[in-house]
Design an enzyme around this catalytic site. Structure first.
Site, mmCIF file in Angstrom:
data_model
loop_
_atom_site.group_PDB
_atom_site.id
_atom_site.type_symbol
_atom_site.label_atom_id
_atom_site.label_comp_id
_atom_site.label_asym_id
_atom_site.label_seq_id
_atom_site.Cartn_x
_atom_site.Cartn_y
_atom_site.Cartn_z
ATOM 1 N N LYS A 13 0.846 -1.147 0.203
ATOM 2 C CA LYS A 13 -0.013 0.091 -0.011
ATOM 3 C C LYS A 13 0.987 1.112 0.022
ATOM 4 O O LYS A 13 0.440 2.037 -0.965
ATOM 5 C CB LYS A 13 -0.848 0.220 1.162
ATOM 6 C CG LYS A 13 -1.979 -0.686 1.506
ATOM 7 C CD LYS A 13 -2.772 -0.558 2.412
ATOM 8 C CE LYS A 13 -2.219 -0.665 3.849
ATOM 9 N NZ LYS A 13 -1.516 -1.714 4.579
ATOM 10 N N ARG A 88 -8.898 2.046 9.510
ATOM 11 C CA ARG A 88 -8.673 0.430 9.977
ATOM 12 C C ARG A 88 -9.655 0.050 10.475
ATOM 13 O O ARG A 88 -9.351 -1.187 10.989
ATOM 14 C CB ARG A 88 -7.182 0.653 10.453
ATOM 15 C CG ARG A 88 -5.949 0.227 9.731
ATOM 16 C CD ARG A 88 -5.173 0.255 10.786
ATOM 17 N NE ARG A 88 -3.530 -0.467 10.411
ATOM 18 C CZ ARG A 88 -2.612 0.028 9.928
ATOM 19 N NH1 ARG A 88 -2.820 1.291 9.346
ATOM 20 N NH2 ARG A 88 -1.543 -0.664 9.788
ATOM 21 N N ARG A 127 11.686 -6.084 4.567
ATOM 22 C CA ARG A 127 11.429 -5.055 4.406
ATOM 23 C C ARG A 127 12.509 -4.174 5.208
ATOM 24 O O ARG A 127 12.591 -4.305 6.677
ATOM 25 C CB ARG A 127 10.182 -4.451 4.648
ATOM 26 C CG ARG A 127 9.611 -3.101 4.461
ATOM 27 C CD ARG A 127 8.390 -2.886 4.173
ATOM 28 N NE ARG A 127 7.420 -3.254 5.472
ATOM 29 C CZ ARG A 127 6.194 -2.756 5.436
ATOM 30 N NH1 ARG A 127 5.570 -2.537 4.464
ATOM 31 N NH2 ARG A 127 5.445 -2.979 6.648
ATOM 32 N N ARG A 160 11.682 -1.736 10.737
ATOM 33 C CA ARG A 160 10.761 -0.918 11.672
ATOM 34 C C ARG A 160 10.651 -1.939 12.861
ATOM 35 O O ARG A 160 10.603 -3.159 12.629
ATOM 36 C CB ARG A 160 9.576 -0.736 11.114
ATOM 37 C CG ARG A 160 9.569 0.566 10.187
ATOM 38 C CD ARG A 160 8.308 0.615 9.149
ATOM 39 N NE ARG A 160 6.967 0.073 9.843
ATOM 40 C CZ ARG A 160 6.037 0.232 9.006
ATOM 41 N NH1 ARG A 160 5.834 0.530 7.757
ATOM 42 N NH2 ARG A 160 4.917 -0.480 9.505
ATOM 43 N N ARG A 171 -0.127 -7.863 13.897
ATOM 44 C CA ARG A 171 -0.632 -6.863 13.133
ATOM 45 C C ARG A 171 -1.448 -7.509 11.920
ATOM 46 O O ARG A 171 -2.499 -7.059 11.747
ATOM 47 C CB ARG A 171 0.655 -6.023 12.233
ATOM 48 C CG ARG A 171 1.426 -5.217 13.242
ATOM 49 C CD ARG A 171 2.586 -4.650 12.466
ATOM 50 N NE ARG A 171 2.375 -4.047 11.305
ATOM 51 C CZ ARG A 171 3.351 -4.047 10.531
ATOM 52 N NH1 ARG A 171 4.664 -4.664 10.427
ATOM 53 N NH2 ARG A 171 2.938 -3.096 9.201
HETATM 54 P P1 AMP Z 1 1.350 1.213 9.275
HETATM 55 O O1 AMP Z 1 2.513 1.827 8.671
HETATM 56 O O2 AMP Z 1 0.152 1.848 8.408
HETATM 57 O O3 AMP Z 1 1.516 -0.296 9.198
HETATM 58 O O4 AMP Z 1 1.224 1.729 10.615
HETATM 59 C C1 AMP Z 1 2.078 1.353 11.825
HETATM 60 C C2 AMP Z 1 1.346 1.373 13.017
HETATM 61 O O5 AMP Z 1 0.916 2.750 13.326
HETATM 62 C C3 AMP Z 1 0.194 0.580 13.001
HETATM 63 O O6 AMP Z 1 0.570 -0.859 13.492
HETATM 64 C C4 AMP Z 1 -0.543 0.971 14.220
HETATM 65 O O7 AMP Z 1 0.145 0.785 15.657
HETATM 66 C C5 AMP Z 1 -0.528 2.424 13.958
HETATM 67 N N1 AMP Z 1 -1.483 3.021 13.198
HETATM 68 C C6 AMP Z 1 -1.481 3.586 11.756
HETATM 69 N N2 AMP Z 1 -2.605 3.667 11.208
HETATM 70 C C7 AMP Z 1 -3.549 3.444 12.136
HETATM 71 C C8 AMP Z 1 -4.851 3.468 12.125
HETATM 72 N N3 AMP Z 1 -5.633 3.816 11.141
HETATM 73 N N4 AMP Z 1 -5.447 2.946 13.535
HETATM 74 C C9 AMP Z 1 -5.033 2.666 14.328
HETATM 75 N N5 AMP Z 1 -3.519 2.636 14.404
HETATM 76 C C10 AMP Z 1 -2.839 2.794 13.356
#
Ligand code: AMP
Ligand code: ZN
Length: 214
Positions: A13, A88, A127, A160, A171
């Site tokens: 994404k 989400r 990654r 990360r 996740r």
């Molecule tokens: P991502 O880079 O989108 O995978 O986001 C990394 C982390 O940020 C996630 O595992 C959550 O802890 C937090 N996070 C990002 N977007 C959201 C969201 N829309 N709702 C809740 N937590 C989020």
């Protein structure tokens, strides 16, 4: 052009959001990037969410919705934007509906990138990203020219915290339980399009553009 990109962690994404953002000249809004930025800067919010994020759990809806509301109040979203990692949960999707309505705007499309679970684990574990410019690499699929260092600025690449194997499972579970139901939510509204998430970034971008031009 107001797009939502859906898909499990590691579906690509973020990569597609960057490419689409350049293609359509609209900002890429990643709640994950915004949260990581707060964490890195050590803000009050950053401290509050650090443990949640590192464990691969979701930040609360209220905190996340407030962050997005604030972001969408900036003038650069006038021609549209691409949401990556938000909404989400159903509660976030409902909040976004109301927010867009109050702005007199509506969603163009929701693109869901489909990738099988085994492929995801492989992708996430390989990654690596640049802490300086945010560029994302993969040790085998998209390696930097010099292993371990960013092509653009030479910064040392990092994994990360939430990409570490123990957190990937969490996740994936969060995605399955809380985010996957969004597909139905948007399908019922006639907004959902599925794109095969296996392939080169360019090939997947082309497939996405074909869907958006329909
Ligand atoms: P991502 O880079 O989108 O995978 O986001 C990394 C982390 O940020 C996630 O595992 C959550 O802890 C937090 N996070 C990002 N977007 C959201 C969201 N829309 N709702 C809740 N937590 C989020
Ligand atoms: Zn870099």
């Amino acid at each position: 052009m107001i797009l939502i990109l859906l898909g499990p962690p590691g579906a690509g994404k973020g990569t597609q959001a960057k490419l689409l953002s350049a293609e359509y000249h609209v900002p890429h809004i990643s709640t994950g990037d915004m949260f990581r930025d707060h964490k890195a800067r050590g803000t009050e919010l950053g401290k509050q969410i650090q443990a949640i994020m590192d464990a691969g759990a979701l930040v609360t809806d209220d905190v996340t919705n407030a962050l997005v509301k604030d972001r969408l109040s900036r003038p650069d979203v006038a021609d549209g934007f691409i949401l990556d990692g938000y909404p989400r949960t159903i509660a976030q999707a409902e909040y976004l509906d109301g927010l867009l309505q109050s702005m007199g705007r509506s969603l163009t499309r929701v693109v869901s990138y489909d990738v099988a679970e085994e492929a995801i684990v492989e992708r996430i574990s390989g990654r690596r990203s640049c802490p300086k410019c945010g560029a994302v690499y993969h040790v085998s699929g998209n390696p930097p020219r010099r292993m371990g260092y960013c092509d653009r600025d030479g910064a040392g690449l990092v994994q990360r915290d939430d990409d570490k194997p123990e957190n990937v499972k969490k996740r994936m579970a969060e995605y399955g339980n809380k985010t996957e139901p969004l597909k139905r939510f948007y399908r019922e509204r006639g907004l959902l399009a599925n794109v095969d998430g296996i392939g080169t970034p360019e090939g997947i971008l082309a497939a996405t553009k074909r869907i958006l031009s329909k």
